[in-house]
Motif scaffolding. Structure first.
Motif, PDB file in Angstrom:
ATOM      1  N   GLN A  18       0.818  -1.106   0.087  1.00 17.47           N
ATOM      2  CA  GLN A  18      -0.071  -0.014   0.012  1.00 17.47           C
ATOM      3  C   GLN A  18       0.860   1.388  -0.208  1.00 17.47           C
ATOM      4  O   GLN A  18       0.483   2.227  -0.827  1.00 17.47           O
ATOM      5  N   ILE A  21       1.927   1.789  -3.489  1.00 18.25           N
ATOM      6  CA  ILE A  21       0.849   2.398  -4.325  1.00 18.25           C
ATOM      7  C   ILE A  21       0.781   4.007  -4.075  1.00 18.25           C
ATOM      8  O   ILE A  21       0.604   4.774  -5.124  1.00 18.25           O
ATOM      9  N   GLU A 101      -9.579  -1.170  -3.710  1.00 17.49           N
ATOM     10  CA  GLU A 101      -9.447  -2.632  -4.615  1.00 17.49           C
ATOM     11  C   GLU A 101     -10.945  -3.071  -4.684  1.00 17.49           C
ATOM     12  O   GLU A 101     -11.781  -2.478  -3.962  1.00 17.49           O
ATOM     13  N   ARG A 187      -3.734  -7.106  -4.001  1.00 18.49           N
ATOM     14  CA  ARG A 187      -2.655  -6.145  -3.868  1.00 18.49           C
ATOM     15  C   ARG A 187      -1.275  -7.147  -3.873  1.00 18.49           C
ATOM     16  O   ARG A 187      -0.236  -6.784  -4.288  1.00 18.49           O
ATOM     17  N   HIS A 191       2.344  -7.207  -5.895  1.00 21.50           N
ATOM     18  CA  HIS A 191       3.477  -6.835  -5.031  1.00 21.50           C
ATOM     19  C   HIS A 191       4.588  -7.605  -5.436  1.00 21.50           C
ATOM     20  O   HIS A 191       4.704  -8.854  -4.570  1.00 21.50           O
TER      21      HIS A 191
END
Length: 504
Positions: A18, A21, A101, A187, A191
């Protein structure tokens, strides 16, 4: 503006994903800015021996991170929005909701669950949330395939740890299934440090994407929020630039219900706000602080029913058509996944055996439950919101179904509409008009008509008053009525219309 800033976040793979992002959002608008990450251990990370709802206090995963801001040791704090339970979060400091998401929760099972279902053995589900324990276990009772005459026995047990830790516990056989947020899984599957391990742990598992209306998520689930302090003007400028206003507004709508019914890990309700092409709405359901069940909708329906005759076709679903089953219907065996529009479409053992070998999705939970009774594993559904509503789910790394791999199984009339849109579809039964004089008279007298399907409208359109208002649920029915030149009042689902009409 300064050139270097510090982000405070937790040290889990998901938290770091996160933070990355956030960094990409900033880099896109401020290419000269450098962002360093400071990993902070929170009280939620330290206390792993108890279920979260039994741990005293609030903000287990955010308090220490926010302290870094207050102590000027960091410029930004990056959180999962659902972890922020502070009642005044949106009234204090400066923040930006930057990404969201998928909303859904996902049940992930070891393959051995099939044998347990067949043998009538207890199925242990790992979850740290009372909301998930209550809603998901109740849903799974009806949604898991029926493989014997023994009822499903499901027991929820506490599980703690990061997403990859929980997946490892499942893989080790500590649980038969676990429930996680789809957002976190997606996610991690994007990643780089986590991809290999997480995809490996998921590779031999069976998945069910839990429906939004039966298992609504926590307020803010799937959203990332970044914050700073009121006096950090450079950081405020960055947050203002990357803030996603539609997402922020959606989160605010959800937190209205969180403020009403309570924040934190002990709550037994879920809420979500959804913006579709046809309508925006918020839905909340579960149990309040007194354990009383509630369901609430929030959407605009610009219909005045006073002194009007209203006819709902949804109340007469069986009275419009008989079903002529096509015994020798053939489906596309090259398809990797099937979207079942109605359980009636799977009406013989040949069809049942063919789809059982592939991935199966349903139009709604009613179809899901009926398919489960046939022993079919259903991976997810469109929540009655239409096929279009699950396209983002299909494209997600967790599900990963390409558009050309799916075939819709429906009736022959609907098949033609789908094929006109370039979508692979097959009809396994035909709708045969079976309209009584009573229904014809009611439609002819109606000022407002709610259509449960476009086929109902086609059958009855010569009977309708010229000035009649039309209403329907979102999805294919709404789009086809609009193609007819009508301007239907759109409701989220058939159930939403029924709930709304019963109050009016």
């Amino acid at each position: 503006m300064r050139s270097t800033f510090t982000i405070a976040c937790r040290g889990s793979w998901l938290s770091l994903a996160q933070a990355e992002i956030f960094k990409k959002k900033v880099a896109a608008l401020f290419p000269g800015v450098a962002l360093d990450i400071a990993i902070i251990e929170t009280s939620g990370d330290k206390e792993q021996s108890k279920p979260l709802h039994l741990v005293e206090g609030r903000d287990f995963f955010t308090r220490e991170i926010q302290d870094q801001l207050k102590q000027q040791r960091a410029d930004f704090a990056v959180h999962s929005m659902k972890d922020v339970s502070s009642l005044d979060f949106f009234n204090e400091g400066h923040y930006a909701v930057i990404d969201r998401e998928l909303l859904y929760d996902v049940a992930i099972f070891n393959k051995g669950v099939i044998d347990k279902i067949r043998n009538g053995e207890k199925i242990i589900i790992g979850t740290s949330s009372p909301r998930r324990s209550n809603m998901a276990t109740g849903f799974l009772q009806k949604a898991l395939p029926v493989l014997s005459d023994k009822p499903h026995v499901i027991e929820a047990q506490s599980i703690r740890g990061n997403v990859d830790t929980r997946l490892q516990k499942l893989h080790n056989g500590d649980y038969d299934g676990i429930i996680l947020a789809a957002a976190g899984l997606n996610r991690l599957l994007k990643h780089p440090p986590a991809i290999e391990k997480v995809s490996g742990l998921l590779s031999d598992k069976k998945i069910m994407v839990l429906p939004l209306f039966e298992c609504p998520p926590a307020a803010g689930q799937g959203a990332i929020v970044a914050e700073t302090t009121h006096d950090n003007t450079d950081a405020i400028d960055i947050l203002n630039a990357i803030k996603n206003e539609p997402l922020t507004n959606a989160i605010k709508e959800e937190r209205v219900y969180a403020q009403r019914y309570g924040y934190g890990c002990s709550q037994q309700f879920g809420v979500f706000h959804l913006d579709t092409k046809a309508i925006s709405f918020t839905y909340a359901s579960g149990k309040d602080g007194n354990a009383a069940a509630f369901t609430e909708w929030d959407f605009e329906a610009m219909i005045d029913v006073e002194n009007k005759t209203v006819f709902s076709c949804a109340s007469y679903m069986k009275d419009f058509f008989a079903h002529d089953l096509i015994a020798d219907a053939v489906i596309d065996t090259n398809a990797q996944a099937f979207f079942i529009a109605s359980h009636k479409a799977v009406h013989n053992s040949t069809l049942q055996n063919s789809i059982q070998q592939k991935r199966v999705w349903a139009a709604g939970t009613k179809t899901w439950y009926e398919l489960a009774k046939k022993g079919i594993w259903v991976e997810g559904c469109a929540d009655g919101l239409g096929f279009e509503n699950v396209q983002a789910v299909f494209k997600s790394p967790l599900i990963n179904i390409a558009a050309n791999e799916i075939q819709i199984i429906t009736n022959t009339s609907s098949m033609q509409h789908w094929q006109q849109d370039g979508i692979n579809a097959v009809g396994t039964y035909t709708l045969v008009a079976n309209l009584s004089t009573e229904i014809k008279d009611k439609i002819a007298a109606a000022d407002i008509i709610f259509w449960a399907s476009f086929q109902q409208y086609e059958l009855c359109k010569t009977l309708i008053k010229k000035d009649a208002l039309h209403a329907c649920a979102s999805g294919k029915t709404a789009s086809l009525l609009k193609k007819e030149g009508l301007n239907p009042i759109v409701f989220p689902t058939i159930k939403a219309f029924n709930d709304w009409y019963n109050k009016h």
